[in-house]
Design a protein around this motif. Structure first.
Motif, PDB file in Angstrom:
ATOM      1  N   MET A 165      32.389  27.590  10.383  1.00  0.00           N
ATOM      2  CA  MET A 165      33.409  28.482  10.920  1.00  0.00           C
ATOM      3  C   MET A 165      34.518  28.652   9.894  1.00  0.00           C
ATOM      4  SD  MET A 165      35.811  27.854  14.239  1.00  0.00           S
ATOM      5  CE  MET A 165      37.323  28.752  14.468  1.00  0.00           C
ATOM      6  N   ASN A 166      34.874  29.872   9.564  1.00  0.00           N
ATOM      7  CA  ASN A 166      35.966  30.148   8.643  1.00  0.00           C
ATOM      8  C   ASN A 166      37.145  30.748   9.405  1.00  0.00           C
ATOM      9  OD1 ASN A 166      34.469  29.300   6.507  1.00  0.00           O
ATOM     10  ND2 ASN A 166      33.824  31.345   5.911  1.00  0.00           N
ATOM     11  N   VAL A 167      38.321  30.226   9.116  1.00  0.00           N
ATOM     12  CA  VAL A 167      39.543  30.792   9.669  1.00  0.00           C
ATOM     13  C   VAL A 167      40.313  31.408   8.512  1.00  0.00           C
ATOM     14  CG1 VAL A 167      41.675  30.318  10.882  1.00  0.00           C
ATOM     15  CG2 VAL A 167      39.597  29.068  11.493  1.00  0.00           C
ATOM     16  N   VAL A 168      40.560  32.702   8.531  1.00  0.00           N
ATOM     17  CA  VAL A 168      41.213  33.399   7.425  1.00  0.00           C
ATOM     18  C   VAL A 168      42.569  33.905   7.868  1.00  0.00           C
ATOM     19  CG1 VAL A 168      41.046  35.297   5.784  1.00  0.00           C
ATOM     20  CG2 VAL A 168      38.975  34.100   6.506  1.00  0.00           C
ATOM     21  N   ARG A 169      43.595  33.660   7.042  1.00  0.00           N
ATOM     22  CA  ARG A 169      44.933  34.161   7.332  1.00  0.00           C
ATOM     23  C   ARG A 169      45.429  34.901   6.107  1.00  0.00           C
ATOM     24  NH1 ARG A 169      47.878  29.343  10.783  1.00  0.00           N
ATOM     25  NH2 ARG A 169      46.158  29.038  12.225  1.00  0.00           N
ATOM     26  N   THR A 170      46.052  36.020   6.317  1.00  0.00           N
ATOM     27  CA  THR A 170      46.565  36.822   5.212  1.00  0.00           C
ATOM     28  C   THR A 170      47.972  37.300   5.526  1.00  0.00           C
ATOM     29  OG1 THR A 170      44.334  37.565   4.706  1.00  0.00           O
ATOM     30  CG2 THR A 170      46.143  38.828   3.760  1.00  0.00           C
ATOM     31  N   LEU A 171      48.908  36.972   4.608  1.00  0.00           N
ATOM     32  CA  LEU A 171      50.284  37.448   4.715  1.00  0.00           C
ATOM     33  C   LEU A 171      50.893  37.177   6.087  1.00  0.00           C
ATOM     34  CD1 LEU A 171      49.945  40.799   2.808  1.00  0.00           C
ATOM     35  CD2 LEU A 171      50.933  38.673   1.996  1.00  0.00           C
ATOM     36  N   ALA A 172      50.758  35.937   6.528  1.00  0.00           N
ATOM     37  CA  ALA A 172      51.385  35.514   7.779  1.00  0.00           C
ATOM     38  C   ALA A 172      51.784  34.063   7.630  1.00  0.00           C
ATOM     39  CB  ALA A 172      50.396  35.672   8.942  1.00  0.00           C
ATOM     40  N   LYS A 173      52.753  33.631   8.400  1.00  0.00           N
ATOM     41  CA  LYS A 173      53.195  32.247   8.304  1.00  0.00           C
ATOM     42  C   LYS A 173      52.064  31.308   8.684  1.00  0.00           C
ATOM     43  CE  LYS A 173      57.673  32.398   7.345  1.00  0.00           C
ATOM     44  NZ  LYS A 173      58.310  31.606   6.297  1.00  0.00           N
ATOM     45  N   PRO A 174      51.746  30.322   7.811  1.00  0.00           N
ATOM     46  CA  PRO A 174      50.651  29.421   8.139  1.00  0.00           C
ATOM     47  C   PRO A 174      51.131  28.269   9.007  1.00  0.00           C
ATOM     48  CG  PRO A 174      51.504  28.879   5.985  1.00  0.00           C
ATOM     49  CD  PRO A 174      52.316  30.028   6.506  1.00  0.00           C
ATOM     50  N   VAL A 175      50.156  27.619   9.629  1.00  0.00           N
ATOM     51  CA  VAL A 175      50.487  26.411  10.363  1.00  0.00           C
ATOM     52  C   VAL A 175      49.827  25.229   9.669  1.00  0.00           C
ATOM     53  CG1 VAL A 175      50.645  25.562  12.728  1.00  0.00           C
ATOM     54  CG2 VAL A 175      50.086  27.927  12.326  1.00  0.00           C
ATOM     55  N   VAL A 176      49.314  25.426   8.433  1.00  0.00           N
ATOM     56  CA  VAL A 176      48.403  24.444   7.834  1.00  0.00           C
ATOM     57  C   VAL A 176      48.966  23.665   6.632  1.00  0.00           C
ATOM     58  CG1 VAL A 176      45.954  24.262   7.609  1.00  0.00           C
ATOM     59  CG2 VAL A 176      46.929  26.465   7.982  1.00  0.00           C
ATOM     60  N   LEU A 177      48.561  22.399   6.393  1.00  0.00           N
ATOM     61  CA  LEU A 177      49.028  21.564   5.266  1.00  0.00           C
ATOM     62  C   LEU A 177      47.856  21.195   4.372  1.00  0.00           C
ATOM     63  CD1 LEU A 177      50.896  19.304   3.803  1.00  0.00           C
ATOM     64  CD2 LEU A 177      50.234  17.896   5.684  1.00  0.00           C
ATOM     65  N   VAL A 178      48.078  21.208   3.058  1.00  0.00           N
ATOM     66  CA  VAL A 178      47.057  20.764   2.115  1.00  0.00           C
ATOM     67  C   VAL A 178      47.528  19.468   1.499  1.00  0.00           C
ATOM     68  CG1 VAL A 178      45.944  21.305  -0.070  1.00  0.00           C
ATOM     69  CG2 VAL A 178      46.183  23.047   1.647  1.00  0.00           C
ATOM     70  N   SER A 179      46.632  18.498   1.319  1.00  0.00           N
ATOM     71  CA  SER A 179      47.063  17.182   0.857  1.00  0.00           C
ATOM     72  C   SER A 179      47.338  17.149  -0.630  1.00  0.00           C
ATOM     73  CB  SER A 179      45.980  16.145   1.175  1.00  0.00           C
ATOM     74  OG  SER A 179      44.797  16.462   0.472  1.00  0.00           O
ATOM     75  N   ALA A 180      46.963  18.179  -1.379  1.00  0.00           N
ATOM     76  CA  ALA A 180      47.307  18.224  -2.795  1.00  0.00           C
ATOM     77  C   ALA A 180      48.639  18.932  -2.976  1.00  0.00           C
ATOM     78  CB  ALA A 180      46.223  18.961  -3.572  1.00  0.00           C
ATOM     79  N   ALA A 181      49.325  18.625  -4.090  1.00  0.00           N
ATOM     80  CA  ALA A 181      50.608  19.259  -4.393  1.00  0.00           C
ATOM     81  C   ALA A 181      50.493  20.049  -5.672  1.00  0.00           C
ATOM     82  CB  ALA A 181      51.681  18.190  -4.522  1.00  0.00           C
TER      83      ALA A 181
ATOM     84  N   LYS B 144      50.837  22.328   5.027  1.00  0.00           N
ATOM     85  CA  LYS B 144      51.199  23.449   4.173  1.00  0.00           C
ATOM     86  C   LYS B 144      50.995  23.091   2.704  1.00  0.00           C
ATOM     87  CE  LYS B 144      54.674  25.626   7.159  1.00  0.00           C
ATOM     88  NZ  LYS B 144      56.079  26.097   7.246  1.00  0.00           N
ATOM     89  N   LEU B 145      50.980  24.105   1.876  1.00  0.00           N
ATOM     90  CA  LEU B 145      50.836  23.928   0.436  1.00  0.00           C
ATOM     91  C   LEU B 145      52.215  23.659  -0.171  1.00  0.00           C
ATOM     92  CD1 LEU B 145      48.766  24.152  -1.901  1.00  0.00           C
ATOM     93  CD2 LEU B 145      49.423  26.542  -2.113  1.00  0.00           C
ATOM     94  N   GLU B 146      52.301  22.625  -1.028  1.00  0.00           N
ATOM     95  CA  GLU B 146      53.562  22.275  -1.655  1.00  0.00           C
ATOM     96  C   GLU B 146      53.485  22.472  -3.166  1.00  0.00           C
ATOM     97  OE1 GLU B 146      53.893  18.205  -0.270  1.00  0.00           O
ATOM     98  OE2 GLU B 146      55.573  18.813   0.999  1.00  0.00           O
ATOM     99  N   TYR B 147      54.647  22.669  -3.790  1.00  0.00           N
ATOM    100  CA  TYR B 147      54.692  22.747  -5.244  1.00  0.00           C
ATOM    101  C   TYR B 147      56.078  22.378  -5.743  1.00  0.00           C
ATOM    102  CZ  TYR B 147      57.147  27.340  -5.512  1.00  0.00           C
ATOM    103  OH  TYR B 147      58.051  28.375  -5.466  1.00  0.00           O
ATOM    104  N   ASP B 148      56.147  22.067  -7.039  1.00  0.00           N
ATOM    105  CA  ASP B 148      57.430  21.817  -7.702  1.00  0.00           C
ATOM    106  C   ASP B 148      57.563  22.886  -8.765  1.00  0.00           C
ATOM    107  OD1 ASP B 148      59.484  20.982  -9.362  1.00  0.00           O
ATOM    108  OD2 ASP B 148      59.053  18.863  -9.114  1.00  0.00           O
ATOM    109  N   GLN B 149      58.585  23.718  -8.682  1.00  0.00           N
ATOM    110  CA  GLN B 149      58.634  24.891  -9.547  1.00  0.00           C
ATOM    111  C   GLN B 149      59.417  24.699 -10.832  1.00  0.00           C
ATOM    112  OE1 GLN B 149      61.149  28.274  -8.374  1.00  0.00           O
ATOM    113  NE2 GLN B 149      61.401  27.252  -6.414  1.00  0.00           N
ATOM    114  N   ASP B 150      59.831  23.463 -11.150  1.00  0.00           N
ATOM    115  CA  ASP B 150      60.391  23.235 -12.468  1.00  0.00           C
ATOM    116  C   ASP B 150      59.999  21.860 -12.976  1.00  0.00           C
ATOM    117  OD1 ASP B 150      62.083  21.568 -11.033  1.00  0.00           O
ATOM    118  OD2 ASP B 150      63.730  23.001 -11.028  1.00  0.00           O
ATOM    119  N   ASP B 151      59.753  21.814 -14.296  1.00  0.00           N
ATOM    120  CA  ASP B 151      59.275  20.600 -14.943  1.00  0.00           C
ATOM    121  C   ASP B 151      60.484  19.839 -15.472  1.00  0.00           C
ATOM    122  OD1 ASP B 151      57.717  18.706 -16.140  1.00  0.00           O
ATOM    123  OD2 ASP B 151      57.218  19.920 -17.881  1.00  0.00           O
TER     124      ASP B 151
END
Length: 408
Positions: free
Chosen positions: A1-17, A334-341
């Motif tokens: 089963m695939n759940v696809v979301r496009t250009l909408a607020k997600p409710v999901v978290l990814v364990s990678a950063a 949700k997906l996380e990131y650090d935008q400056d090194d």
């Protein structure tokens, strides 16, 4: 089963950063089969850093000191230190202390520290250091990456050596020693003393081999004194330059189908990044890049680098996937990131794009950069979660961004 979301607020978290940094500059070419190095040469025939790979060598000159104080901050590396900063005298780099213009400028003692940071080059995997040692030396050599300590080594000489501790180096000239992550104490069996310079007799050519790559090395004497050199006491023989062996770039990215995509997959981590046209319509200049995965940490690192003198307002689209992962509820992260090194990681949620980045691009073949929310440099276009079982999922994120990102 695939759940696809496009250009909408997600409710999901990814364990990678993901970590992102903008604006690194250097005139570099991509890695080839030959070993890449950054050399520090401090001889009577010149003082300079030289970056070498399969392209033309890149040189960063080290200027002449003023009252022994020297400023070293260029495209390849920077040298900093305590007190008034680094000093340079007779081919030796040390610390410029208050008012002194003599030998102390070329030494680092137990009240001081000296740091070499790599800038526009790949991370180092090992370093061979031309060190001049004075007195009963114990000097900690701390290597770091992105502001986080990787390993600490201790180099000992003369009265600083404790019988039965550490790995002994060679007992004849030229004196050498090696410290590794497994055996971090190395004993230099050279003629270390506290008197005048003795040429190569009081030098030790030390190789350090950390557990992982690094971009900074700091010298912090516990006792005695140390100078950072680069073959001057060896008759300018480049074999005794201070040499950083580099991890190397993965390749170069252009803006055509033949050269615009970088991809990697290891374990459950996948990443594919495509360079689009520059957002201002300027001519595309090749960018060296690295692309790495840490399977254990479930992280991915994508690092393009600008060529010196030709900064590129590059745009990218990418897809990253993580998993399969255990999750009782696949829609909780949700997906996380650090935008400056800028050292310690500072994660935040990557926002969703405010519109379709491809509907009205800034220029043909690019993206509409206005859809990236203010204060951010990347945004999410879509997310797809595949459910493998009641407890396992795999999530794919489609993202776009500007500038020169560093992701992890």
């Amino acid at each position: 089963m695939n759940v696809v979301r496009t250009l909408a607020k997600p409710v999901v978290l990814v364990s990678a950063a993901l970590l992102l940094a903008v604006g690194s500059t250097a005139a570099l070419s991509a890695a080839g089969a030959d070993e890449e190095t950054l050399r520090l040469h401090l001889g009577s025939d010149g003082t300079r850093f030289v970056y070498s790979n399969d392209g033309d060598p890149i040189t960063q000159a080290i200027p002449a000191p003023r009252n022994c104080r020297v400023s070293v901050d260029g495209a390849l590396a920077a040298i900093t230190g305590s007190d008034q900063g680094p000093g340079l005298k007779d081919g030796s780099i040390g610390i410029k202390t208050g008012g002194s213009t003599g030998v102390p400028c070329a030494r680092v003692d137990s009240t001081e520290d000296l740091t070499v940071a790599l800038k526009g080059v790949p991370d180092a995997v090992k370093a061979s250091l031309d060190l001049e040692l004075k007195g009963g030396v114990r000097v900690d050599i701390v290597v770091s990456r992105d502001g986080t300590e990787v390993d600490t080594f201790q180099i000992r000489s003369g009265g600083g050596i404790v019988p039965g501790q550490g790995v002994d180096g060679s007992t004849t000239e030229p004196y050498t020693a090696t410290a590794t992550a497994a055996q971090p104490i190395a004993n230099c069996r050279n003629a270390s003393d506290s008197g005048p310079d003795a040429g190569p007799k009081d030098n030790c050519y030390v190789t350090i081999e950390p557990a992982s790559s690094f971009d900074e090395v700091a010298f912090r004497p516990v006792s005695g004194e140390v100078s950072l050199e680069g073959s001057g006491d060896f008759g300018n023989n480049p074999s005794f330059d201070t040499i950083f062996t580099l991890a190397g770039f993965t390749g170069e990215l252009g803006c055509t189908e033949a050269d615009n995509t970088a991809a990697i997959e290891q374990g459950g981590v996948f990443g594919s990044f495509t360079r689009l046209e520059n957002s201002d319509g300027s001519d595309c200049v090749l960018k060296p890049y690295t692309l790495e995965v840490d399977v254990a940490a479930e992280t991915i690192s994508f690092v393009p680098v600008d060529n010196e003198g030709a900064p590129q307002p590059a745009t990218y689209r990418g897809t990253v996937k993580f998993g399969p992962q255990d999750s009782a509820n696949p829609f909780t992260s949700k997906l996380e990131y650090d935008q400056d090194d800028d050292g310690p990681l500072d994660f935040e949620f990557m926002p969703w794009c405010a519109g379709d980045p491809f509907a009205t691009p800034d220029v043909p073949g690019s993206i509409d950069t206005s859809v990236i929310p203010s204060g951010h440099t990347w945004c999410i276009v879509s997310e797809t979660t595949t459910i493998f079982s009641a407890t396992q999922t795999r999530t794919a994120w489609d993202v776009v961004g500007i500038g020169d990102p560093k992701m992890r």
